[in-house]
Design an enzyme around this catalytic site. Structure first.
Site, PDB file in Angstrom:
ATOM      1  N   HIS A  19       0.339  30.214  26.320  1.00  0.00           N
ATOM      2  CA  HIS A  19       1.473  30.491  27.212  1.00  0.00           C
ATOM      3  C   HIS A  19       1.033  31.382  28.374  1.00  0.00           C
ATOM      4  O   HIS A  19       1.403  31.143  29.520  1.00  0.00           O
ATOM      5  CB  HIS A  19       2.582  31.224  26.454  1.00  0.00           C
ATOM      6  N   LYS A  43      13.718  25.499  14.324  1.00  0.00           N
ATOM      7  CA  LYS A  43      12.646  25.925  13.418  1.00  0.00           C
ATOM      8  C   LYS A  43      12.961  27.313  12.857  1.00  0.00           C
ATOM      9  O   LYS A  43      13.651  28.102  13.484  1.00  0.00           O
ATOM     10  CB  LYS A  43      11.326  25.994  14.188  1.00  0.00           C
ATOM     11  N   ARG A  92      -0.651  20.329  26.738  1.00  0.00           N
ATOM     12  CA  ARG A  92      -1.914  20.445  25.987  1.00  0.00           C
ATOM     13  C   ARG A  92      -2.525  19.065  25.837  1.00  0.00           C
ATOM     14  O   ARG A  92      -2.303  18.200  26.671  1.00  0.00           O
ATOM     15  CB  ARG A  92      -1.636  21.084  24.623  1.00  0.00           C
ATOM     16  N   SER A 130       2.123  28.083  19.037  1.00  0.00           N
ATOM     17  CA  SER A 130       2.745  29.188  18.289  1.00  0.00           C
ATOM     18  C   SER A 130       2.744  28.878  16.796  1.00  0.00           C
ATOM     19  O   SER A 130       2.580  29.774  15.972  1.00  0.00           O
ATOM     20  CB  SER A 130       4.184  29.410  18.754  1.00  0.00           C
TER      21      SER A 130
END
Ligand code: ADP
Length: 163
Positions: A19, A43, A92, A130
């Site tokens: 990030h 989540k 990504r 993360s």
């Protein structure tokens, strides 16, 4: 000339070097960046929204172009409220592409003025997420190469509390 301001939304649970890499790149191009923590996440979070905001503030205290906020509900409603139109997202390895395209297209359908700008991180963060940091933390591993010192400390504090 009007200032170029962009919003970088995400869960940031917790903020990682990936990030921060995106934020560095985006803040070279935009005059100001609003990093916004999404307050509702399906989540199971490791950190509360307030904790995530504090961790981002610590990690970004030297970047004068960045402010940290949180938001609830639809991103497009938040953008309209703030009168902003540019959204930053990170891409990504190819796995992000389909999901990010879908979100960008939906946001544009909901609010025609939205432009999503994608940034590629440095190669060494191309596989960092993360959730990888959360998984390693869960098993007591060392995340100091993946996330900033404030996150490393906060994870250690969690472990002490037995969360
Ligand atoms: P979300 O839960 O919405 O995916 P994240 O906080 O995980 O939120 O990510 C926010 C944005 O940052 C997403 O666009 C994601 O693709 C991007 N991102 C996360 N990690 C990286 C990384 N290592 N490199 C580049 N972009 C990243």
């Amino acid at each position: 000339m009007a200032k170029k301001i962009a919003v970088y939304p995400g869960s940031f649970d917790p903020v990682t070097f990936g990030h921060l890499d995106i934020i560095e790149r985006a803040s070279k191009i935009f005059d100001h960046l609003v990093v916004s923590v999404f307050a509702h996440s399906a989540k199971k979070p490791l950190f509360t929204v307030e904790e995530r905001v504090v961790l981002l503030k610590k990690a970004l205290k030297n970047n004068k172009k960045v402010s940290i906020e949180c938001f609830e509900g639809l991103l497009v409603d938040y953008l309209k409220k703030k009168k902003l139109q540019v959204v930053i997202r990170g891409l990504r390895a190819i796995s992000d592409l389909e999901y990010e395209f879908q979100i960008a297209a939906i946001n544009r359908t909901l609010y025609g003025k939205v432009e999503t700008v994608f940034f590629m991180p440095s190669q060494r963060y191309a596989y960092l997420s993360s959730s990888v940091v959360r998984d390693i933390a869960h098993f007591g591993g060392d995340v100091s190469k993946l996330a900033p010192p404030a996150v490393v400390k906060a994870i250690a504090a969690h472990a002490l509390k037995g969360r």
